[in-house]
Motif scaffolding. Sequence first.
Motif, short mmCIF file in Angstrom:
data_model
loop_
_atom_site.label_atom_id
_atom_site.label_comp_id
_atom_site.label_asym_id
_atom_site.label_seq_id
_atom_site.Cartn_x
_atom_site.Cartn_y
_atom_site.Cartn_z
N GLU A 184 0.82 -1.22 0.00
CA GLU A 184 0.00 0.00 0.00
C GLU A 184 0.85 1.27 0.00
O GLU A 184 0.46 2.31 0.53
CB GLU A 184 -0.97 0.01 1.19
CG GLU A 184 -2.11 0.95 1.00
CD GLU A 184 -3.48 0.33 1.30
OE1 GLU A 184 -4.47 1.08 1.23
OE2 GLU A 184 -3.56 -0.88 1.58
N CYS A 185 2.02 1.20 -0.59
CA CYS A 185 2.94 2.34 -0.60
C CYS A 185 2.71 3.19 -1.86
O CYS A 185 2.83 2.70 -2.99
CB CYS A 185 4.38 1.88 -0.55
SG CYS A 185 5.56 3.21 -0.27
N ALA A 186 2.39 4.45 -1.66
CA ALA A 186 2.10 5.35 -2.78
C ALA A 186 3.36 5.71 -3.54
O ALA A 186 4.48 5.66 -3.01
CB ALA A 186 1.43 6.62 -2.25
N SER A 187 3.18 6.08 -4.79
CA SER A 187 4.30 6.64 -5.57
C SER A 187 4.60 8.04 -5.07
O SER A 187 3.82 8.65 -4.34
CB SER A 187 3.93 6.69 -7.05
OG SER A 187 2.89 7.65 -7.25
N PHE A 188 5.74 8.57 -5.46
CA PHE A 188 6.12 9.93 -5.04
C PHE A 188 5.13 10.96 -5.58
O PHE A 188 4.79 11.93 -4.90
CB PHE A 188 7.54 10.24 -5.51
CG PHE A 188 8.59 9.39 -4.84
CD1 PHE A 188 8.93 9.61 -3.52
CD2 PHE A 188 9.22 8.36 -5.52
CE1 PHE A 188 9.90 8.83 -2.89
CE2 PHE A 188 10.17 7.57 -4.90
CZ PHE A 188 10.51 7.80 -3.59
#
Length: 483
Positions: free
Chosen positions: A197-201
Amino acid sequence: MTGNKDKSASNNRKQIKSTAKRIFMDCLLVISMAVYPVLFMYFQNIEEVNFSEVSNILILFILVALVIYGVTFLVFRKCGFSAVIASIFIVLLLNYMIVQKGVQFIFPSLKYWHIFPTTIVLFAHIVYFLRKIPEEHYDNIALILQITILALILINAIPAAPRMISKVKISSEQMQEKKQSVERGTQSNFYWFIFDECASFTTMDKYYDYGDKTVYNKLQNLKFTISDESRNESGNTVSVLTNCLNLEYVANSSMDAIQLSELREDNKLTNIFIENGYEIRGIGGTEWLGIQSINQTAGTTGKTIEGKQISDLIMQNTVLAPLLQFDGTAAAKVIIETFEYLQDEDNIEADSSQFNVIYLCTPHQPFLFDKDGGAVSAANYANWNDERYYLEQYIFVMNQMLKSVSNIVENDPNAIIVVQSDHGPRFNDEMPFEDKINILNAVYFRGEEIPEIVGKSGVNTLRTLCNKLFGYEFEDLEVKDGE
């Protein structure tokens, strides 16, 4: 007279034997009712869960069932009737939250302390009316219940048996491999980081107003190529990572856990690395991917994506669920220990033909850390309404990731490092679906730029790296939209 006494004694013995047999059958029924939820969960998750992880709760449920039957028998003094009433009560206690959720669906304002007492009163009335049924029918009812519950246990046990045998066989083979002395190769190590669940920059900048470029710039200074527009096919972690392991879109969110597990057991990606002389190593929470973790304690493999153990899942349906609170200590421990392992230079062996799979269920909920690594209160473990909880856990995770990859680059500069996520923050209502599946995707390839991965999904990025590393000719696949 002597004959009458002997006959009377014989009848008493028969009566005692008959009563003992009926009590035994009653106890067997209530025990079966109590163990079914535990065995159901165990059989459904047999690849990821060791029996030792359910043994304690199994014993607890058996003891509770016997106590309930004992109290019921003392009150009513009727074997069959006591067993039936105790069985109904056990089913109610172990599945109480299903009842409560059903009531709250109709009456949302009602709480546990309203519903539970009312349920007990209703149960008492049911018992009162059941007493009107002739006593001789209860032995037959108890027998029907016993056959039904044993049949349900067998229905779940039989399909699980081959998976249990396979698990034991694989474990035995792994132990045998450990005993054998294997000469290590000298090929570039491969590190595949997966942050759930890690968003892009770009997503963090757009939706969380987080424009700090420190981590982004430092990754570029380390010679990482960053793909801001990479997207995966869906927001379903299990199907996305099953596809990545197979280097193809073979899984989808409609498949059940058994089908997906079978696809991961013999996957294309790890087979490619094994065929090319690599050792497969898991770091972090990789057991559900079918890869044993080298830095986690054995015997605690069965955790959900949120870090809950199987005992938590079983208890969350019981009458005690509202009184229990998920303790994030175990989940936080996995994350902290994994970062500590990767930031220790003694754990980085340059050019040793390792394929390292690192999976961490973060910044996915539960939100356990603030931006400095401090603890978050349990009340906010799943607080998506306040964006700071996801944001601060994200900041903490990205800083720890940067320290980890910096240590690897410094001590293993010839490595390949892939830093990816399965999807972005799905529970942010502001985001359209296409941005929820926008992923973190950054690659370090022996200090060289690798623009070939820009804009590619997780599957196509890994296919590209297999081409570059081993000389395969995999073409990019169409990324099909999912759910």
